[in-house]
Design a protein around this motif. Structure first.
Motif, PDB file in Angstrom:
ATOM      1  N   ARG A  56       1.023  -1.012  -0.049  1.00 55.90           N
ATOM      2  CA  ARG A  56       0.140   0.006  -0.009  1.00 55.90           C
ATOM      3  C   ARG A  56       0.780   1.215   0.073  1.00 55.90           C
ATOM      4  NH1 ARG A  56      -5.430  -0.460   3.982  1.00 55.90           N
ATOM      5  NH2 ARG A  56      -6.220  -2.270   2.751  1.00 55.90           N
ATOM      6  N   GLU A  57       1.970   1.244   0.766  1.00 54.95           N
ATOM      7  CA  GLU A  57       2.858   2.449   0.748  1.00 54.95           C
ATOM      8  C   GLU A  57       3.476   2.721  -0.546  1.00 54.95           C
ATOM      9  OE1 GLU A  57       4.339   5.949   2.594  1.00 54.95           O
ATOM     10  OE2 GLU A  57       2.647   4.610   3.266  1.00 54.95           O
ATOM     11  N   LEU A  58       3.945   1.817  -0.876  1.00 57.93           N
ATOM     12  CA  LEU A  58       4.809   1.833  -2.453  1.00 57.93           C
ATOM     13  C   LEU A  58       3.574   2.489  -3.397  1.00 57.93           C
ATOM     14  CD1 LEU A  58       6.843  -1.379  -2.343  1.00 57.93           C
ATOM     15  CD2 LEU A  58       7.882   1.275  -2.361  1.00 57.93           C
ATOM     16  N   ILE A  59       2.505   1.839  -3.419  1.00 63.25           N
ATOM     17  CA  ILE A  59       1.539   2.612  -4.323  1.00 63.25           C
ATOM     18  C   ILE A  59       1.219   4.014  -4.164  1.00 63.25           C
ATOM     19  CG2 ILE A  59      -1.002   2.250  -4.954  1.00 63.25           C
ATOM     20  CD1 ILE A  59      -0.554  -0.632  -5.080  1.00 63.25           C
ATOM     21  N   HIS A  62       4.548   5.772  -5.130  1.00 57.57           N
ATOM     22  CA  HIS A  62       4.903   5.936  -6.639  1.00 57.57           C
ATOM     23  C   HIS A  62       3.989   4.973  -7.602  1.00 57.57           C
ATOM     24  CE1 HIS A  62       8.905   6.768  -4.751  1.00 57.57           C
ATOM     25  NE2 HIS A  62       8.631   5.647  -3.722  1.00 57.57           N
ATOM     26  N   GLY A  63       2.995   5.090  -7.223  1.00 48.91           N
ATOM     27  CA  GLY A  63       1.882   4.278  -7.969  1.00 48.91           C
ATOM     28  C   GLY A  63       1.858   4.083  -9.540  1.00 48.91           C
ATOM     29  N   GLU A  64       2.323   5.304  -9.895  1.00 49.29           N
ATOM     30  CA  GLU A  64       2.298   5.365 -11.708  1.00 49.29           C
ATOM     31  C   GLU A  64       3.363   4.435 -12.157  1.00 49.29           C
ATOM     32  OE1 GLU A  64       4.811   8.842 -10.154  1.00 49.29           O
ATOM     33  OE2 GLU A  64       3.023   7.646  -9.461  1.00 49.29           O
ATOM     34  N   VAL A  65       4.287   4.129 -11.441  1.00 53.73           N
ATOM     35  CA  VAL A  65       5.227   3.220 -11.822  1.00 53.73           C
ATOM     36  C   VAL A  65       5.102   1.713 -11.858  1.00 53.73           C
ATOM     37  CG1 VAL A  65       7.012   5.288 -11.561  1.00 53.73           C
ATOM     38  CG2 VAL A  65       6.939   3.319  -9.910  1.00 53.73           C
ATOM     39  N   SER A  77       0.295  -8.700  -5.953  1.00 48.51           N
ATOM     40  CA  SER A  77       1.881  -8.501  -5.977  1.00 48.51           C
ATOM     41  C   SER A  77       1.979  -7.087  -6.711  1.00 48.51           C
ATOM     42  CB  SER A  77       2.371  -9.490  -7.140  1.00 48.51           C
ATOM     43  OG  SER A  77       2.188 -10.866  -6.517  1.00 48.51           O
ATOM     44  N   LEU A  78       3.200  -6.532  -6.610  1.00 44.31           N
ATOM     45  CA  LEU A  78       3.392  -5.208  -6.956  1.00 44.31           C
ATOM     46  C   LEU A  78       4.669  -5.312  -7.834  1.00 44.31           C
ATOM     47  CD1 LEU A  78       2.305  -2.220  -6.930  1.00 44.31           C
ATOM     48  CD2 LEU A  78       3.940  -1.894  -5.026  1.00 44.31           C
ATOM     49  N   LEU A  79       4.767  -4.774  -9.120  1.00 48.69           N
ATOM     50  CA  LEU A  79       5.889  -5.233  -9.896  1.00 48.69           C
ATOM     51  C   LEU A  79       6.339  -3.967 -10.660  1.00 48.69           C
ATOM     52  CD1 LEU A  79       3.391  -7.527 -10.619  1.00 48.69           C
ATOM     53  CD2 LEU A  79       5.337  -8.863 -11.094  1.00 48.69           C
ATOM     54  N   ILE A  80       7.519  -3.844 -11.180  1.00 44.43           N
ATOM     55  CA  ILE A  80       7.734  -2.982 -12.180  1.00 44.43           C
ATOM     56  C   ILE A  80       8.465  -3.749 -13.277  1.00 44.43           C
ATOM     57  CG2 ILE A  80       8.368  -0.951 -10.645  1.00 44.43           C
ATOM     58  CD1 ILE A  80      11.311  -1.606 -10.686  1.00 44.43           C
ATOM     59  N   LEU A  81       8.336  -3.222 -14.544  1.00 37.01           N
ATOM     60  CA  LEU A  81       8.911  -3.994 -15.680  1.00 37.01           C
ATOM     61  C   LEU A  81      10.414  -3.760 -15.849  1.00 37.01           C
ATOM     62  CD1 LEU A  81       6.237  -3.098 -18.365  1.00 37.01           C
ATOM     63  CD2 LEU A  81       6.190  -5.251 -16.674  1.00 37.01           C
ATOM     64  N   LEU A 105      13.055   5.113  -5.414  1.00 34.89           N
ATOM     65  CA  LEU A 105      12.583   3.650  -5.048  1.00 34.89           C
ATOM     66  C   LEU A 105      13.598   2.709  -4.918  1.00 34.89           C
ATOM     67  CD1 LEU A 105      10.050   1.782  -5.216  1.00 34.89           C
ATOM     68  CD2 LEU A 105      10.780   1.461  -7.660  1.00 34.89           C
ATOM     69  N   ALA A 106      14.626   2.861  -5.443  1.00 32.63           N
ATOM     70  CA  ALA A 106      15.975   1.890  -5.285  1.00 32.63           C
ATOM     71  C   ALA A 106      16.484   1.969  -3.738  1.00 32.63           C
ATOM     72  CB  ALA A 106      17.060   2.084  -6.104  1.00 32.63           C
ATOM     73  N   ALA A 107      16.454   3.219  -3.517  1.00 33.09           N
ATOM     74  CA  ALA A 107      16.619   3.530  -2.051  1.00 33.09           C
ATOM     75  C   ALA A 107      15.985   3.071  -1.159  1.00 33.09           C
ATOM     76  CB  ALA A 107      17.166   5.153  -1.980  1.00 33.09           C
TER      77      ALA A 107
END
Length: 213
Positions: A56-59, A62-65, A77-81, A105-107
């Motif tokens: 929930r917090e990541l969305i 940074h939800g749009e990514v 599940s939450l994913l990035i391409l 996001l990486a940090a």
């Protein structure tokens, strides 16, 4: 790594190397495939409430990514391409704003190795929501059983009259949740129990029915 100056590939490789991140392959509409990095996943049979809170917090941040994936048994599940040229994230990696977001996001994800929770407030809110939903899902039926143990003549909500004269179940629910000693703990990523359940039932029975218990 100093993420403020990291390249897109360095950020993606860092994320890919985190122990909780999985690489998954997904089919595309043109019968091809692309790779995605699964950042967090939880469901009825796997994960924790921390995973759900991080989802929930990541969305929220940074939800749009992200891509989201939902399957049976409450799995999310939450994913990035992880393929360049594939939307929504990789296509914009040459854009400075998108790269800055990837660095942040990486940090954030890297810090989860030391402390596995992005937001305690998000976790608390999530647990509160599970606790609130528990009444209709299963809790009220368990409460009925506890009341029968407290008073053998009791069979159902209609067998007792609340002191306030209102709806029996509604008043009892409100009193149960109002008990100050309640301690809600997640058994799984999607379910909670009140470790002070019996005390909460007794408190509500005294408050609503006037029982001497």
């Amino acid at each position: 790594m100093e993420f403020k100056t990291a390249t897109a590939d360095e950020c993606l490789n860092t994320i890919k190397g985190l122990p909780f991140v999985r690489v998954r392959t997904y089919a595309t509409d043109d019968h091809g495939s692309h790779k995605a990095l699964q950042l967090v996943s939880y469901g009825d049979y796997h994960g924790t409430d921390s995973d759900a809170a991080n989802y929930r917090e990541l969305i929220a941040r940074h939800g749009e990514v992200f891509y989201t994936s939902e399957r049976g048994h409450g799995e999310r599940s939450l994913l990035i391409l992880n393929d360049r040229g594939v939307s929504p994230f990789a296509a914009a990696l040459d854009n400075s704003d998108a790269l800055d977001k990837l660095r942040v996001l990486a940090a954030e994800l890297s810090r989860l190795e030391d402390y596995p929770l992005l937001s305690e407030a998000q976790q608390s809110k999530y647990v509160d929501e599970l606790a609130d939903a528990a009444w209709e899902e299963w809790l009220k039926y368990e409460v009925r059983g506890e009341l029968q143990l407290l008073d053998s003549t009791y069979e159902d909500w209609e067998d007792a009259t609340p002191a306030g004269g209102g709806d029996v179940e509604t008043e009892f629910r409100e009193a149960y949740y109002a008990y100050s000693g309640n301690e809600w703990v997640c058994e799984t990523a999607t379910s909670v129990v009140n470790t002070r359940h019996e005390e909460a039932v007794s408190y509500a029975a005294r408050t609503v029915f006037g029982w001497d218990v």
